[in-house]
Design an enzyme around this catalytic site. Structure first.
Site, mmCIF file in Angstrom:
data_model
loop_
_atom_site.group_PDB
_atom_site.id
_atom_site.type_symbol
_atom_site.label_atom_id
_atom_site.label_comp_id
_atom_site.label_asym_id
_atom_site.label_seq_id
_atom_site.Cartn_x
_atom_site.Cartn_y
_atom_site.Cartn_z
ATOM 1 N N VAL B 97 0.845 -1.191 0.000
ATOM 2 C CA VAL B 97 0.000 0.000 0.000
ATOM 3 C C VAL B 97 0.883 1.245 0.000
ATOM 4 O O VAL B 97 1.896 1.296 0.686
ATOM 5 C CB VAL B 97 -0.920 -0.033 1.241
ATOM 6 C CG1 VAL B 97 -1.469 1.358 1.553
ATOM 7 C CG2 VAL B 97 -2.064 -1.014 1.018
ATOM 8 N N ASN B 137 1.043 -6.046 7.917
ATOM 9 C CA ASN B 137 2.396 -5.547 7.641
ATOM 10 C C ASN B 137 2.346 -4.169 6.981
ATOM 11 O O ASN B 137 1.718 -3.988 5.944
ATOM 12 C CB ASN B 137 3.115 -6.549 6.719
ATOM 13 C CG ASN B 137 4.590 -6.228 6.566
ATOM 14 O OD1 ASN B 137 5.009 -5.072 6.660
ATOM 15 N ND2 ASN B 137 5.372 -7.262 6.340
ATOM 16 N N VAL B 139 4.375 -2.569 5.169
ATOM 17 C CA VAL B 139 4.836 -2.460 3.772
ATOM 18 C C VAL B 139 4.031 -3.367 2.846
ATOM 19 O O VAL B 139 4.326 -3.462 1.656
ATOM 20 C CB VAL B 139 6.347 -2.758 3.613
ATOM 21 C CG1 VAL B 139 7.174 -1.782 4.428
ATOM 22 C CG2 VAL B 139 6.695 -4.200 3.956
ATOM 23 N N GLU B 140 3.003 -4.044 3.390
ATOM 24 C CA GLU B 140 2.146 -4.864 2.530
ATOM 25 C C GLU B 140 0.741 -4.245 2.518
ATOM 26 O O GLU B 140 0.559 -3.172 1.957
ATOM 27 C CB GLU B 140 2.212 -6.330 2.989
ATOM 28 C CG GLU B 140 3.654 -6.872 2.826
ATOM 29 C CD GLU B 140 3.828 -8.337 3.142
ATOM 30 O OE1 GLU B 140 2.981 -9.148 2.756
ATOM 31 O OE2 GLU B 140 4.834 -8.667 3.795
ATOM 32 N N MET B 141 -0.222 -4.899 3.190
ATOM 33 C CA MET B 141 -1.591 -4.375 3.099
ATOM 34 C C MET B 141 -1.880 -3.289 4.138
ATOM 35 O O MET B 141 -2.864 -2.556 4.027
ATOM 36 C CB MET B 141 -2.578 -5.536 3.186
ATOM 37 C CG MET B 141 -2.375 -6.496 2.002
ATOM 38 S SD MET B 141 -2.974 -8.172 2.281
ATOM 39 C CE MET B 141 -4.641 -7.982 1.706
#
Lengths: 254, 350
Positions: B97, B137, B139-141
């Site tokens: 994201v 996370n 740096v993810e969702m």
């Protein structure tokens, strides 16, 4: 009493204000070695050439069998010239360096890198000189994966693969070594040599067979020539301030 | 309030708390089904508290493709584990994201059900546990579990589907994780040309080059690949569930940039070690290695021919390989024969 208090206060102040040596971060660029400074007015030049006599070498074609993609990088045949015979009967790629005579002297290694490039599944140059402690860069200019593997005996041996477009690999050779063979584990025909010295007094014979070791402090030296197939030769030389000594090394073919 | 009354009240509160804590786990309420393993894979073990049902699998499939689970509604699990890329990510590092970049290449979900631990560094003990990781996370969702569950609870369709899968009750993160895990257990790849050749006795299933590649792959004195990418007598996981340092991920100066398994165990020997990935459908899941540095299977074979990258923790099985050009091509042909069928009903739900 007041005196003692004042002394204590001074001590505390001093302790607080003067930087504590043990907590000061070490400056990685600091080098406390006492290096020898070269005075050009008291140095000379050793120059000369490397001559080849006798029957010329049979040129060997490179077999790119392990990786057909390497063959595609060349138009036609490609030769492995372990003996690099020049048109004028001289030899290129002979490493010439001061072997004896600089004992006890230390020279500041350059900060500019010595670079080897993998191009066409071949090392360029085939013969490289570098000083211990000088940065060594390896570049992959090919559209495929290589592996740099210096077969060191005096410094820690390492190997690392380098894919197409990767950043240059950056290393150093810790100690002098004549000669380090550079391999590519992926392409066994690839071969280069790195002469690692602890001083800047080396040269590599060029396409006209000549070489020049400049700025060598006046004194007596043993100069060695190193050729990958034909072996080593040594000559004694006395260098005088502002003088030029000319040497000729002769290698005989079969 | 008398002391007796106070005690009674306290006991009542304690009992209520006890009751709420020992509330039945959200086990699937439907009929348990068996997930059949394709040719070449072992029988699939499923957890006793989360046996697969048609309802949880269908729900998990929907959640796997659900972008609501990311902070800005742009990403789902499938964004980085794409069915069109072997349930992996064709990019070197996945983009989370807000354009945030991950630090490792997204591994395939295919056959993750057989892995004893999840993630490259094995930090998660189960698929259920793993499924919660990327949602939260940053740096993810980048989505808190509470927010994710809140969004689902606000959607009557989801409430209905969760009720159908786990029985009536509010949607919880544990239910979400269990549903996604059950769907992921169906993402099995087998019945590849290799399986049909090796386990099915179909001699023409693999090309002569791939057959020669298999011999090199298995031969401890040649490729020695199967020392970690295991091939058994009954089935072939192409992994060993362990962690090895092959020297991948060194920087230009030759230093390890990601300590891998060491970040979990703090064991010196685990520095730079990563979980052996399965090789199934490997031809579809480029780029390769935990850092996604190798772009093609030829690059990977060359990397191993070179003996990996030297570092103090290099696995003792890593050695320079003496293979001819044809043998290297044979190994690639063999790896390409490991592509199995992607199961039906694994793409985005209609």
């Amino acid at each position: 009493m007041i005196k003692r208090l004042a002394a204590a206060a001074t001590f505390l102040l001093a302790a607080a204000c003067s930087p504590a040596p043990e907590t000061k971060p070490a400056d990685p660029t600091a080098d406390s070695t006492a290096y020898t400074e070269i005075d050009p007015s008291r140095a000379g030049v050793v120059t000369g050439k490397v001559v080849f006599t006798g029957k010329g070498p049979v040129r060997q074609k490179v077999d790119f069998a392990e990786d057909p993609n390497c063959a595609k990088l060349h138009k036609g045949e490609f030769f492995n010239d372990a003996i690099a015979l020049n048109n004028n009967g001289t030899l290129a790629n002979v490493f010439i360096y001061v072997k004896v005579g600089l004992e006890g002297k230390k020279f500041r290694p350059p900060t500019t890198p010595a670079t080897i490039t993998q191009k066409g599944c071949w090392f360029e140059p085939r013969m490289l000189g570098i000083e211990a402690g000088q940065p060594f860069h390896a570049i992959n200019a090919d559209p495929l994966t290589h592996n740099i593997h210096p077969r060191t005996a005096n410094s820690r041996e390492w190997n690392q693969s380098q894919d197409a477009g990767a950043d240059p690999l950056i290393r150093k050779f810790a100690r002098a070594e004549i000669m380090v063979r550079i391999k590519c584990n992926i392409h066994p025909w690839m071969k280069a040599w790195v002469g690692v010295t602890e001083h800047p007094f080396y040269a590599i014979s060029g396409n006209d067979g000549t070489f020049a070791i400049k700025n060598l402090p006046a004194g007596k030296y043993t100069i060695e020539a190193w050729q990958e197939e034909l072996g080593t030769q040594q000559q004694e030389v006395t260098v005088t301030a502002q003088g030029t000594e000319t040497l000729s090394f002769t290698y005989k073919g079969e | 309030m008398t002391l007796r009354q106070q005690l009674a009240c306290f006991a009542a509160i304690a009992a209520a708390q006890l009751f709420s804590c020992s509330r039945p786990q959200p086990t699937p309420s439907g009929v348990v089904i068996e997930i059949k393993s394709p040719l070449g894979l072992p029988r699939l073990e499923t957890p006793a508290d989360n046996p697969p049902t048609s309802e949880t699998i269908a729900l998990g499939r929907r959640l796997f493709y659900e972008k609501k689970l990311s902070a800005d509604g742009t990403l789902s699990c499938a964004s980085c584990h794409s069915p069109t890329a072997g349930f992996a990510d064709p990019r070197r590092f996945s983009v989370g994201v807000g354009g945030k970049l991950g630090a490792r290449n997204a591994p395939t979900v295919l056959n993750a059900a057989y892995s004893p631990v999840q993630f490259w560094d094995g930090r998660s003990p189960s698929l259920e546990d793993q499924a919660g990781g990327p949602i939260a996370n940053p740096v993810e969702m980048n989505m808190s579990h509470d927010l994710a569950v809140g969004r689902l609870n606000a959607d009557p369709e989801y409430v209905k589907q969760f009720d159908g899968a786990f029985g009536p009750g509010p949607i919880t993160v544990l239910k979400l994780q269990r549903a996604i895990a059950s769907f992921e257990r169906t993402l099995l790849s087998g019945n590849s040309p290799f399986d049909r050749y090796f386990f099915g006795g179909e001699r023409s299933a693999m090309s002569p080059a791939a057959i020669r590649g298999l011999e090199i792959f298995n031969n401890a004195k040649r490729g020695n690949c199967s020392v970690c990418h295991k091939i058994g007598e009954q089935n072939a996981p192409f992994a060993d569930g362990k962690f090895h340092n092959i020297g991948a991920g060194l920087n230009a100066e030759g230093e390890l940039t990601d300590l891998g398994r060491f970040t979990q165990t703090k064991d010196e020997h685990d520095k730079g070690a990563f979980k052996t990935p399965t090789l199934r459908n490997i031809a579809q899941t480029a780029p390769y290695m935990h850092d996604g540095k190798q772009k093609t299977l030829k690059d990977v074979v060359d990397f191993y021919v070179g003996g990996g990258n030297s570092n103090p923790y290099l696995d003792k099985e890593m050695k320079e390989l003496k293979l001819t050009g044809e043998e290297r091509a044979d190994l690639v042909a063999f790896l390409e024969a490991l592509t199995g069928d992607i199961p039906a009903n694994s793409g985005p739900p209609k």
